[in-house]
Design an enzyme around this catalytic site. Structure first.
Site, PDB file in Angstrom:
ATOM      1  N   GLN A  78      23.007  43.760 -55.727  1.00 44.26           N
ATOM      2  CA  GLN A  78      23.918  43.196 -54.732  1.00 44.26           C
ATOM      3  C   GLN A  78      23.167  42.950 -53.420  1.00 44.26           C
ATOM      4  OE1 GLN A  78      27.585  45.334 -54.133  1.00 44.26           O
ATOM      5  NE2 GLN A  78      28.362  43.777 -52.767  1.00 44.26           N
ATOM      6  N   PHE A  79      22.651  41.732 -53.279  1.00 49.69           N
ATOM      7  CA  PHE A  79      21.882  41.388 -52.087  1.00 49.69           C
ATOM      8  C   PHE A  79      22.716  41.459 -50.816  1.00 49.69           C
ATOM      9  CE2 PHE A  79      23.752  37.298 -53.020  1.00 49.69           C
ATOM     10  CZ  PHE A  79      23.920  36.702 -51.774  1.00 49.69           C
ATOM     11  N   THR A  80      24.037  41.354 -50.932  1.00 52.22           N
ATOM     12  CA  THR A  80      24.893  41.367 -49.745  1.00 52.22           C
ATOM     13  C   THR A  80      24.896  42.716 -49.026  1.00 52.22           C
ATOM     14  OG1 THR A  80      26.866  41.866 -51.042  1.00 52.22           O
ATOM     15  CG2 THR A  80      26.384  39.529 -50.632  1.00 52.22           C
TER      16      THR A  80
END
Length: 150
Positions: A78-80
């Site tokens: 999850q890059f966010t």
């Protein structure tokens, strides 16, 4: 690396209508990778997660680890998690590693988690549009950042 751990009674990941991961009691781990992450971050984070005492013992106290309770694990990229929200209303993901750098680190983290836990874990698919469902147990949600170990 940043990780958000959720103690779950159950969790699942679905991609394009197909369930790719499905667990009962254990941990759902969202992991975000940045360019500065190294093998040291991978090793430290995996060891920390596997030994973290966030499961209830017979007295209802959080004294047991996911390893102690033989819990299952799902890891989802999850890059966010690296969203910068200080300026404006549109998050910036400048600190998040690009896929060519992030995928090998993500895969190494999954392997290290399996090594530390002593069993296979399940995953989502890096970069995919995933639908994640969970039943948070507690609720217990822990945030860990390898750049903030002290």
């Amino acid at each position: 690396m940043k990780a958000v751990l959720q103690r779950v009674s159950e969790a699942a990941v679905t991609i394009e209508g197909n369930k790719v991961a499905d667990i009962k009691a254990g941990l759902l781990i969202f992991v975000g990778i940045e360019d500065a992450d190294t093998q040291e971050d991978i090793d430290w984070l995996a060891a920390k997660i596997v030994k973290l005492r966030i499961f209830n013992d017979a007295d209802g106290l959080m004294n047991l680890s996911v390893q102690d309770v033989n819990g299952d694990v799902i890891v989802v990229s999850q890059f966010t998690l690296h969203a910068a929200t200080k300026k404006g209303n549109r998050p910036s993901y400048i600190k998040a590693a690009k896929p060519d750098a992030a995928i090998p680190i993500y895969e190494a983290f999954v392997k290290q988690m399996e090594k530390e836990l002593g069993k296979d874990i399940q995953t989502g698919k890096f970069g995919a549009d995933m639908k994640v469902s969970l039943l948070n147990d507690g609720p217990v949600t822990i945030i860990i950042d390898t750049k903030n170990k002290e």
